[in-house]
Design a protein around this motif. Structure first.
Motif, PDB file in Angstrom:
ATOM      1  N   LYS A  91      -1.673  46.596 -24.110  1.00  0.00           N
ATOM      2  CA  LYS A  91      -3.127  46.662 -22.989  1.00  0.00           C
ATOM      3  C   LYS A  91      -3.381  48.341 -22.949  1.00  0.00           C
ATOM      4  O   LYS A  91      -4.473  48.573 -23.119  1.00  0.00           O
ATOM      5  CB  LYS A  91      -2.108  47.226 -21.304  1.00  0.00           C
ATOM      6  N   LYS A  92      -2.273  49.219 -23.935  1.00  0.00           N
ATOM      7  CA  LYS A  92      -3.043  50.711 -24.371  1.00  0.00           C
ATOM      8  C   LYS A  92      -3.965  50.061 -25.691  1.00  0.00           C
ATOM      9  O   LYS A  92      -5.358  50.689 -26.288  1.00  0.00           O
ATOM     10  CB  LYS A  92      -2.547  51.979 -24.623  1.00  0.00           C
ATOM     11  N   ALA A  93      -3.866  49.181 -26.552  1.00  0.00           N
ATOM     12  CA  ALA A  93      -3.962  49.064 -27.982  1.00  0.00           C
ATOM     13  C   ALA A  93      -5.416  48.051 -27.662  1.00  0.00           C
ATOM     14  O   ALA A  93      -6.345  48.821 -28.234  1.00  0.00           O
ATOM     15  CB  ALA A  93      -3.324  47.740 -28.964  1.00  0.00           C
ATOM     16  N   LYS A  94      -4.936  47.145 -26.234  1.00  0.00           N
ATOM     17  CA  LYS A  94      -6.938  46.890 -26.036  1.00  0.00           C
ATOM     18  C   LYS A  94      -7.853  47.550 -25.660  1.00  0.00           C
ATOM     19  O   LYS A  94      -9.136  47.767 -25.839  1.00  0.00           O
ATOM     20  CB  LYS A  94      -6.741  45.988 -24.901  1.00  0.00           C
ATOM     21  N   GLY A 112      -1.354  61.040 -35.490  1.00  0.00           N
ATOM     22  CA  GLY A 112      -0.099  60.246 -35.116  1.00  0.00           C
ATOM     23  C   GLY A 112      -0.215  58.302 -35.332  1.00  0.00           C
ATOM     24  O   GLY A 112      -0.630  58.199 -34.512  1.00  0.00           O
ATOM     25  N   THR A 113       0.207  58.456 -36.382  1.00  0.00           N
ATOM     26  CA  THR A 113       0.195  56.648 -36.746  1.00  0.00           C
ATOM     27  C   THR A 113       1.368  55.634 -36.474  1.00  0.00           C
ATOM     28  O   THR A 113       0.979  54.820 -35.685  1.00  0.00           O
ATOM     29  CB  THR A 113       0.177  56.771 -38.080  1.00  0.00           C
ATOM     30  N   SER A 114       2.459  56.486 -36.569  1.00  0.00           N
ATOM     31  CA  SER A 114       3.336  55.981 -36.238  1.00  0.00           C
ATOM     32  C   SER A 114       3.431  54.192 -37.146  1.00  0.00           C
ATOM     33  O   SER A 114       3.169  54.879 -38.599  1.00  0.00           O
ATOM     34  CB  SER A 114       3.513  55.214 -35.228  1.00  0.00           C
ATOM     35  N   LEU A 115       4.003  52.995 -36.588  1.00  0.00           N
ATOM     36  CA  LEU A 115       3.387  52.408 -36.764  1.00  0.00           C
ATOM     37  C   LEU A 115       2.036  51.668 -37.326  1.00  0.00           C
ATOM     38  O   LEU A 115       2.138  50.486 -38.273  1.00  0.00           O
ATOM     39  CB  LEU A 115       4.430  50.986 -35.586  1.00  0.00           C
ATOM     40  N   GLY A 116       1.304  51.928 -36.264  1.00  0.00           N
ATOM     41  CA  GLY A 116      -0.706  51.327 -37.324  1.00  0.00           C
ATOM     42  C   GLY A 116      -0.898  50.596 -36.349  1.00  0.00           C
ATOM     43  O   GLY A 116      -1.968  50.084 -36.343  1.00  0.00           O
ATOM     44  N   ILE A 117      -0.609  50.776 -34.651  1.00  0.00           N
ATOM     45  CA  ILE A 117      -0.819  49.554 -33.867  1.00  0.00           C
ATOM     46  C   ILE A 117      -2.463  50.277 -33.344  1.00  0.00           C
ATOM     47  O   ILE A 117      -2.961  49.617 -32.865  1.00  0.00           O
ATOM     48  CB  ILE A 117       0.166  48.829 -32.770  1.00  0.00           C
ATOM     49  N   ALA A 118      -2.123  51.618 -32.939  1.00  0.00           N
ATOM     50  CA  ALA A 118      -3.331  51.992 -32.377  1.00  0.00           C
ATOM     51  C   ALA A 118      -4.467  52.128 -33.681  1.00  0.00           C
ATOM     52  O   ALA A 118      -5.323  51.661 -33.387  1.00  0.00           O
ATOM     53  CB  ALA A 118      -2.967  52.684 -31.921  1.00  0.00           C
TER      54      ALA A 118
END
Length: 257
Positions: A91-94, A112-118
């Protein structure tokens, strides 16, 4: 967790939808972007990226430079668990996709890349943009870099390093959009905000993740939206957006998304 539950109940009580918005700029943004119900083709790609991570049992040793985790007790975590508990929700990515599609920012900074979803969602929203994404943990950064390469994304540059040091090294003059999803502490969030104000122009947008993650983060959000340089702020509970449009009257909105 208790703080977040009570904060959400208070938010629902005080928030509104587009009918409670009188600013033409904000009304248009809410109705045409936040409330856009279109089923974009990019959603499938974003979902595929996230699903692949959720099914990945690779273990990564995490170097955490932020406020830590409420879920994990060990610094060794599977990619699957990180994607489920720390990565951006679908939902947040959308929403992030729709924001970049709507405003079409040319230069984007992500803390804050983390896994790169955002990161991936932001890139799909405007493939003509350039995204600089900074991640403090080298192992996470390397893993995200491989994922982004596998998906053949060309408009993302990943940089490994602490936010303080990396921001000082930035050569970009102005960022059209800044997404802050790193340190979940009041001091670090406010410091990053103040430092990045030198990269702001009239049309820049700042998006802050997890503004109700803790009482401290909410206090940081309150200070940010009250800052003299900020005109419009929009509280969507999970995300907080601020604008610097000098032609706008200073207003704060709470919008249910």
């Amino acid at each position: 967790m208790i703080y977040q539950v009570f904060s959400y109940l208070r938010f629902i009580w005080s928030a509104t939808n587009h009918h409670g918005v009188h600013s033409p700029f904000v009304f248009k943004f809410v109705t045409e972007c936040l409330y856009d119900k279109s089923n974009y083709e990019a959603y499938s790609a974003i979902q595929s990226y996230r699903k692949e991570l959720i099914s990945d049992k690779t273990t990564i040793a995490i170097s955490d430079f932020g406020a830590g985790s409420r879920v994990f007790t060990s610094n060794k975590r599977t990619v699957s668990d990180i994607a489920k508990h720390s990565g951006s929700s679908l939902k947040k990515a959308k929403i992030l996709f729709r924001i970049t599609k709507y405003f079409k920012p040319k230069s984007i900074l992500e803390l804050g890349t983390s896994l790169g979803i955002a990161t991936y969602a932001l890139s799909k929203g405007n493939e003509g943009s350039h995204i600089m994404s900074i991640e403090g943990c080298a192992n996470l950064s390397n893993f995200a870099s491989k994922c982004i390469s596998d998906y053949k994304v060309k408009n993302i540059t990943l940089q490994t390093g602490t936010f303080d040091h990396s921001i000082q090294q930035l050569k970009q003059q102005t960022f059209n959009l800044v997404f802050v999803d790193g340190h979940h502490s009041k001091v670090a969030t406010l410091k990053n905000f103040e430092t990045l104000l030198s990269y702001v122009d009239n049309d820049t947008i700042f998006i802050f993740d997890d503004i109700y993650w803790s009482k401290e983060m909410t206090e940081a959000w309150e200070e940010i939206k009250s800052h003299q340089s900020v005109t419009v702020s929009i509280d969507c509970f999970h995300l907080g957006l601020v604008f610097f449009r000098r032609e706008q009257a200073k207003e704060h909105f709470k919008i249910r998304v």
